[in-house]
Write an enzyme that holds these catalytic residues in place. Structure first.
Site, PDB file in Angstrom:
ATOM      1  N   GLU B  51       0.812  -1.224   0.000  1.00  0.00           N
ATOM      2  CA  GLU B  51       0.000   0.000   0.000  1.00  0.00           C
ATOM      3  C   GLU B  51       0.845   1.274   0.000  1.00  0.00           C
ATOM      4  O   GLU B  51       0.408   2.302  -0.504  1.00  0.00           O
ATOM      5  CB  GLU B  51      -0.966   0.004   1.186  1.00  0.00           C
ATOM      6  CG  GLU B  51      -2.106  -1.012   1.074  1.00  0.00           C
ATOM      7  CD  GLU B  51      -1.755  -2.384   1.636  1.00  0.00           C
ATOM      8  OE1 GLU B  51      -0.558  -2.632   1.919  1.00  0.00           O
ATOM      9  OE2 GLU B  51      -2.672  -3.218   1.777  1.00  0.00           O
ATOM     10  N   PHE B 113     -11.201  -7.798  13.664  1.00  0.00           N
ATOM     11  CA  PHE B 113     -10.152  -8.228  12.739  1.00  0.00           C
ATOM     12  C   PHE B 113      -9.852  -7.111  11.735  1.00  0.00           C
ATOM     13  O   PHE B 113     -10.760  -6.558  11.131  1.00  0.00           O
ATOM     14  CB  PHE B 113     -10.583  -9.504  12.015  1.00  0.00           C
ATOM     15  CG  PHE B 113      -9.560  -9.957  10.997  1.00  0.00           C
ATOM     16  CD1 PHE B 113      -8.293 -10.356  11.396  1.00  0.00           C
ATOM     17  CD2 PHE B 113      -9.856  -9.952   9.642  1.00  0.00           C
ATOM     18  CE1 PHE B 113      -7.345 -10.752  10.464  1.00  0.00           C
ATOM     19  CE2 PHE B 113      -8.918 -10.353   8.709  1.00  0.00           C
ATOM     20  CZ  PHE B 113      -7.664 -10.753   9.122  1.00  0.00           C
ATOM     21  N   GLN B 114      -8.595  -6.797  11.575  1.00  0.00           N
ATOM     22  CA  GLN B 114      -8.121  -5.738  10.677  1.00  0.00           C
ATOM     23  C   GLN B 114      -8.763  -4.396  10.987  1.00  0.00           C
ATOM     24  O   GLN B 114      -9.024  -3.600  10.089  1.00  0.00           O
ATOM     25  CB  GLN B 114      -8.312  -6.128   9.203  1.00  0.00           C
ATOM     26  CG  GLN B 114      -7.402  -7.295   8.808  1.00  0.00           C
ATOM     27  CD  GLN B 114      -7.266  -7.488   7.314  1.00  0.00           C
ATOM     28  OE1 GLN B 114      -8.209  -7.248   6.558  1.00  0.00           O
ATOM     29  NE2 GLN B 114      -6.105  -7.943   6.876  1.00  0.00           N
ATOM     30  N   LYS B 163     -17.461  -1.144   6.062  1.00  0.00           N
ATOM     31  CA  LYS B 163     -17.917  -2.082   5.033  1.00  0.00           C
ATOM     32  C   LYS B 163     -19.436  -2.078   4.899  1.00  0.00           C
ATOM     33  O   LYS B 163     -19.971  -2.160   3.786  1.00  0.00           O
ATOM     34  CB  LYS B 163     -17.416  -3.488   5.388  1.00  0.00           C
ATOM     35  CG  LYS B 163     -17.544  -4.468   4.217  1.00  0.00           C
ATOM     36  CD  LYS B 163     -16.880  -5.796   4.534  1.00  0.00           C
ATOM     37  CE  LYS B 163     -16.948  -6.723   3.328  1.00  0.00           C
ATOM     38  NZ  LYS B 163     -16.392  -8.054   3.618  1.00  0.00           N
ATOM     39  N   MET B 481      24.342   8.994   2.109  1.00  0.00           N
ATOM     40  CA  MET B 481      24.204  10.229   2.874  1.00  0.00           C
ATOM     41  C   MET B 481      24.436   9.970   4.363  1.00  0.00           C
ATOM     42  O   MET B 481      25.040  10.788   5.058  1.00  0.00           O
ATOM     43  CB  MET B 481      22.829  10.855   2.639  1.00  0.00           C
ATOM     44  CG  MET B 481      22.721  12.286   3.119  1.00  0.00           C
ATOM     45  SD  MET B 481      23.913  13.397   2.325  1.00  0.00           S
ATOM     46  CE  MET B 481      22.966  14.017   0.932  1.00  0.00           C
TER      47      MET B 481
END
Lengths: 171, 583
Positions: B51, B113-114, B163, B481
């Site tokens: 993502e 969940f999630q 959802k 760097m």
């Protein structure tokens, strides 16, 4: 190496905001994320349709930081207006405190006498205690609490400051 | 009125808002939206591999096209993986809309969940965010989200959709745009401020135009106006990392980038100027160096669309709160109306010529290894000779600064780099997003061996969508760097900055169906670059460069513009605690 801090001034900010979920977290989080101080913060909705809330924040910082705080608050999408009451002219600020004091005999009489001087009201009493209700500036409440501490202070609840500009205009 | 599901309402809104591409990754809490996108006739979905990649692709798409980037991810880990890209877009003011799935409303707060508190997590890394609990409100929110993301100071906006709200139905008609009454960015400058700015500029004897990403964000018109103002005033122009391309690098008035790795002439001009006109930049710490020594004898004008940028770090004499394009337009009109002529700046330019004579970007180039600066310079020349439109993205580190120094940009929206947040892993997905929005352009990610590995999984995305992006890795086997700072500050104790166990980038590319090219030494450089540019399809180039090169010039942290280091002999290897404590 030591961390140095700048001198700061106390400012009372008055905000009108859309009354929507998360607005308080957005504002409180802005203060923590950018390292600004909150001395007190009050919030309640102020319109018939519950659409707008007023938030009063007492903060402190150097002038440049206060200016940044106002600019940062002002760019939050749900913030309608930010007014620095301290800068904008004469204003009234008040907070309310409930002060529980316990004691007997002479202490009890002295507590009542001081409450009278401060124009505090007794809103609860038992044989050995009072709860006083006091309204005033932060300084007045501080002074009252300090005196009661010598007599038998049990606990204090304070609302934090609300404020409005003096005169007939809205901010 | 016909009822539609929340998922259908969302997709309808995206179509109405002109969305052509969505970068995303499916999961349980966005399945209804993915079903509504199935075989969609106009919206193209790019399936990413992580993502974070989706967010940087959306940023690359937005920066190169000027249109907002759209991201679609699931709840929980989908949303938290997007947080870095959302923050990156906030710091660089990139318009982006991130749609996140959420667990159904009745499960919110149960550690389902999630489940993650997406609006809580993104509240302070987005310009604004929403949790939509009612499908009837979804269309209004989506339209407002696009409006907020793309107007004023642009930024990322998150729309979290449970959802059950995606499945529940509501009456739908294309909504009127209703925006918070409190959202009112000032785009038009106050006339008095424009007047004062023009008079200060007309009277200046040593002016500098200090430009930034705001010029790019304001649109191509703003870049054209900047060129016009520069021509009218004859003033030298410098730019932040974010603003490169707004003013042509081939112009005689161009000083190069300023700041920590800026040119000697740009930083000295800032230090000696009597007037600094800051146009869509924000006096970032990488630019100012030590604040009490920054441009000490100048008056400063600051044009910015965000009031909170003004006086944040540097106090200015005049604030012009406005969109850059609008403010430049007003200033040019007033300049002409007043009949102002250029000041005689010949003394100023002769001083600048002396600073330029230092040739601060020069580098030793005689050894057996490829100097990284040489690799960038050759890449630039090869790109120019193609005659095609070229878009450059970068990761973060030495290669980024060398690219900014040695690749010349002539036009806006061709240089995509993570400036504010400094996100390693930005460049490669940004190149994929830019290529999606500009299929005819040559899109090249200039990378380092360390940062390319931060989103290397997106090799598969480019393969899947047949995107001919090029990755040009300056491989010095170090986080260069970090190593450079350790050399400067910690007596060359290279703590964890060696890139051990590097993959074979050529074979890695080939495993994903890419063409892999290795450039071993100076003799292969030109031909390797040419082969990369001529090969159709995606190409990964492993360009082996000198391992211990440092990026100069450099203003060490906590130092003034006048304390630039120009070459390695000036490195002491140790710094004071005050300097060490700065980033």
């Amino acid at each position: 190496m030591h961390i140095q801090e700048e001198l700061s001034q106390r400012h009372v900010l008055s905000l009108t905001v859309s009354n929507e979920a998360g607005i308080l977290a957005r504002i409180a989080g802005l203060f923590t994320a950018r390292g600004y101080n909150i001395d007190s913060l009050t919030v309640a909705d102020i319109t018939d349709d519950h659409a707008i809330s007023r938030i009063t924040i007492v903060t402190s910082g150097p002038p440049k930081v206060i200016d940044q705080i106002i600019a940062q608050l002002d760019r939050l999408v749900p913030v309608h207006k930010v007014t620095d009451l301290t800068d904008a002219g004469p204003f009234v600020e008040r907070e309310l405190a409930l002060v529980k004091v316990a004691g007997t005999g002479e202490d009890r009489i002295e507590a009542l006498r001081l409450a009278d001087v401060f124009r505090a009201k007794v809103v609860d009493t038992t044989i050995e205690s009072f709860i006083f209700e006091l309204t005033g500036t932060t300084e007045k409440v501080d002074n009252f609490v300090a005196l009661m501490r010598q007599i038998g202070l049990v606990e204090v609840g304070r609302t934090g400051v609300v404020g409005l500009m003096r005169g007939k205009e809205a901010v | 009125m016909a009822e539609k599901s929340g998922a259908d309402i969302l997709v309808e809104c995206l179509v109405d808002l002109g969305v052509e591409v969505v970068f995303g990754y499916p999961g349980g809490a966005v399945l209804p939206i993915y079903d509504a996108l199935y075989n969609h006739p106009t919206i193209r979905h790019v399936l990413v591999r992580h993502e974070q990649g989706a967010t940087h692709m959306a940023e690359g798409y937005a920066r190169s096209t000027g249109k907002p980037g759209v991201v679609l991810v699931t709840s929980g880990p989908g949303a938290t993986n997007a947080v870095t890209g959302i923050t990156d877009a906030l710091l660089d003011s990139i318009p982006m809309i991130v749609i996140t799935g959420q667990v159904p409303t009745q499960l919110i707060g149960t550690d389902a969940f999630q489940e993650a508190d997406t609006v809580g997590i993104t509240r302070h890394c987005s310009k604004h965010n929403y949790l939509v609990k009612d499908p009837a409100k979804l269309a209004g929110v989506v339209h407002e989200a696009f409006h907020i993301a793309t107007t004023g100071r642009p930024g990322p906006v998150v729309v979290d959709i449970p959802k059950n709200v995606q499945i529940a139905t509501a009456p739908y008609a294309r909504p009127e745009l209703k925006v918070h009454a409190s959202y009112r960015p000032q785009t038009k400058a106050d006339a008095a401020a424009i007047d004062a700015a023009v008079e200060m500029l007309a009277a200046a004897e040593r002016p500098v135009l200090y430009t930034g990403g705001g010029v790019i964000n304001s649109g191509p018109q703003a870049s054209a106006l900047l060129r016009e103002l520069a021509a009218l005033t004859g003033a030298p122009v410098t730019s932040t990392l974010m603003g490169l391309g707004a003013f042509p690098a081939s112009s005689d008035q161009w000083l190069g980038m300023l700041g920590m790795h800026g040119t000697y002439e740009a930083n000295w001009a800032m230090n000696q100027a009597d007037l600094i006109l800051c146009i869509g930049a924000r006096f970032d710490d990488r630019v100012t160096g030590r604040l009490d020594a920054f441009a000490p004898n100048s008056r400063k004008i600051h044009i910015d669309i965000d009031r909170s940028s003004i006086n944040k770090t540097v106090d200015v004499d005049l604030a012009v709160v406005a969109d850059v394009g609008s403010a430049l337009d007003d200033m040019i009109a007033l300049w002409k109306q007043r009949g102002h002529q250029q000041q005689d700046l010949s003394d100023w330019w002769s001083r600048i010529a002396q600073w330029r004579a230092k040739r601060s970007l020069s580098y030793p180039d005689t050894g057996p290894e490829i100097m990284p600066q040489r690799a960038i310079a050759d890449l630039y020349q090869a790109c120019r000779s193609t005659g095609k439109d070229v878009i450059i993205t970068t990761e973060v580190g030495q290669h980024q600064m060398w690219a900014a120094q040695h690749f010349g940009f002539e036009a806006p929206n061709k240089w995509l780099t993570s400036g504010g947040l400094g996100t390693m892993g930005y460049g490669f997905p940004a190149a994929i997003g830019a290529q999606m929005g500009n299929p005819e352009s040559i899109t090249i990610c200039i990378a380092g061996d360390a940062s390319i590995q931060m989103n290397i999984q997106e090799l598969g995305t480019a393969t899947q969508y047949r995107l001919p992006v090029k990755i040009f890795i300056l491989n010095n086997e170090y986080m260069g760097m970090v190593r450079q700072w350790q050399e400067l500050t910690y007596e060359s104790r290279y703590s964890n900055s060696y890139s051990d166990s590097l993959p074979d980038f050529v074979k890695l590319g080939e495993a994903y169906g890419w063409t892999g090219i290795r450039i071993e030494g100076p003799d292969d450089l030109e031909s390797g670059i040419r082969q990369m540019l001529e090969t159709p399809g995606p190409v990964i180039v492993d360009c082996r460069v000198a391992k211990l090169s440092n990026c100069f010039p450099m203003i060490p942290s906590g130092a003034a513009h006048t304390d630039m280091l120009l070459d390695p002999n000036q490195i002491a290897g140790i710094m004071s605690d005050e300097a060490k404590a700065l980033v």
